[in-house]
Design an enzyme around this catalytic site. Sequence first.
Site, mmCIF file in Angstrom:
data_model
loop_
_atom_site.group_PDB
_atom_site.id
_atom_site.type_symbol
_atom_site.label_atom_id
_atom_site.label_comp_id
_atom_site.label_asym_id
_atom_site.label_seq_id
_atom_site.Cartn_x
_atom_site.Cartn_y
_atom_site.Cartn_z
ATOM 1 N N CYS A 159 5.838 9.351 0.621
ATOM 2 C CA CYS A 159 4.512 9.956 0.691
ATOM 3 C C CYS A 159 4.353 10.915 -0.468
ATOM 4 O O CYS A 159 5.095 11.884 -0.574
ATOM 5 C CB CYS A 159 4.314 10.707 2.003
ATOM 6 S SG CYS A 159 2.720 11.543 2.085
ATOM 7 N N HIS A 166 6.266 4.332 12.713
ATOM 8 C CA HIS A 166 6.370 4.320 11.248
ATOM 9 C C HIS A 166 7.436 5.352 10.870
ATOM 10 O O HIS A 166 7.141 6.535 10.720
ATOM 11 C CB HIS A 166 5.005 4.697 10.654
ATOM 12 C CG HIS A 166 4.941 4.623 9.158
ATOM 13 N ND1 HIS A 166 4.122 3.747 8.494
ATOM 14 C CD2 HIS A 166 5.566 5.335 8.185
ATOM 15 C CE1 HIS A 166 4.243 3.910 7.178
ATOM 16 N NE2 HIS A 166 5.118 4.875 6.978
ATOM 17 N N ASN A 180 10.371 4.499 3.154
ATOM 18 C CA ASN A 180 10.099 3.891 4.446
ATOM 19 C C ASN A 180 11.304 3.080 4.918
ATOM 20 O O ASN A 180 12.170 2.695 4.133
ATOM 21 C CB ASN A 180 8.915 2.923 4.311
ATOM 22 C CG ASN A 180 7.609 3.627 4.087
ATOM 23 O OD1 ASN A 180 7.166 4.407 4.914
ATOM 24 N ND2 ASN A 180 6.977 3.344 2.961
ATOM 25 N N ARG A 224 0.835 -1.207 0.000
ATOM 26 C CA ARG A 224 0.000 0.000 0.000
ATOM 27 C C ARG A 224 0.870 1.257 0.000
ATOM 28 O O ARG A 224 0.978 1.953 -0.998
ATOM 29 C CB ARG A 224 -0.948 -0.029 1.219
ATOM 30 C CG ARG A 224 -2.127 0.959 1.119
ATOM 31 C CD ARG A 224 -1.803 2.377 1.528
ATOM 32 N NE ARG A 224 -1.326 2.486 2.904
ATOM 33 C CZ ARG A 224 -0.850 3.609 3.420
ATOM 34 N NH1 ARG A 224 -0.766 4.714 2.671
ATOM 35 N NH2 ARG A 224 -0.398 3.645 4.657
ATOM 36 N N ASP A 225 1.538 1.542 1.093
ATOM 37 C CA ASP A 225 2.335 2.755 1.205
ATOM 38 C C ASP A 225 3.519 2.736 0.244
ATOM 39 O O ASP A 225 3.930 3.782 -0.263
ATOM 40 C CB ASP A 225 2.820 2.911 2.653
ATOM 41 C CG ASP A 225 3.442 4.262 2.926
ATOM 42 O OD1 ASP A 225 3.166 5.210 2.175
ATOM 43 O OD2 ASP A 225 4.212 4.374 3.899
#
Length: 316
Positions: free
Chosen positions: A249, A216, A258, A24-25
């Site tokens: 992001c 996170h 990440n 997802r991210d």
Amino acid sequence: MTLPMVVPAQGLPARVRIHEVGPRDGLQNEKSTLPTQVKAEFIRRLADAGLTTIEATSFVHPDWVPQLADAEQLFPVVSGLPVALPVLVPNERGLDRALALGARRVAVFASATESFAKANLNRTVDEALAMFEPVVARAKAEDVHVRGYLSMCFGDPWEGPVPVDQVVRVCAALTDMGCDELSLGDTIGVATPGHVGALLTALGERGIPVGALGVHFHDTYGQALANTLTALRYGVTTVDASAGGLGGCPYAKSATGNLATEDLVWMLQGLGIDTGVDLGRLVATSVWMADRLGRPSPSRTVRALSHEDAQATEEH
């Protein structure tokens, strides 16, 4: 395959649950859009590597995140896997779509700062919280687990450092509305260990249990593992990470990738902390995904171990 020497350290948890966000991210920040069957295979391979929580997709409007426009097609393909498959829902419409497909774990995405709330949701922080309240209430009425993401917990590209009490206020609001778990996001990667400790201490003083917190971290300034280790020392046992270091992001231009799941697993394995993850299978999965994306993985562990494998192949 080289593995770290196991030398446990005091004051750390025996087990950590990795909340894998790559599908997802990670993929939402890629310029290219992968076929649904490739995403499904990615999730299957992550599950085969031992990850038990894999964030599958996002039920946002396709115009916002076109890379995940196939949520309705993808989720039914993977929903039978024996792992938790949380999905992001931005509003009640997104929740409707997720519930219709049988999703049992959802997440909402809030901001600790006004600037990011405006950039990401076109709302103030309080307007965004008001939008999430009926989403969380309806999900809880359906006995669905709700995670509250909170971005910009440590710094904001427009506002600079974010005061700890400002973050605590929004965390408390998400908890009070019924979120089962909060994920504290260092969206632009500026956190340092002292800041992490200060926020976790303040949340504890506010009565938010550490067992309901995940972290996170982004690795913009190389601090993600140091910050994670600090969080573990404060009792956090849920850590978000992205296979191969995918993602950032799309609404925060200074955000880089990440924390790579492989880099996290290497550290935890060396500390004797159980994750249930097979590092070799995970590295192979990220190498496979990097081939699909047409670029090398940014994870240092993936690069080191895949280079080692390539050398061994040449020698034979």
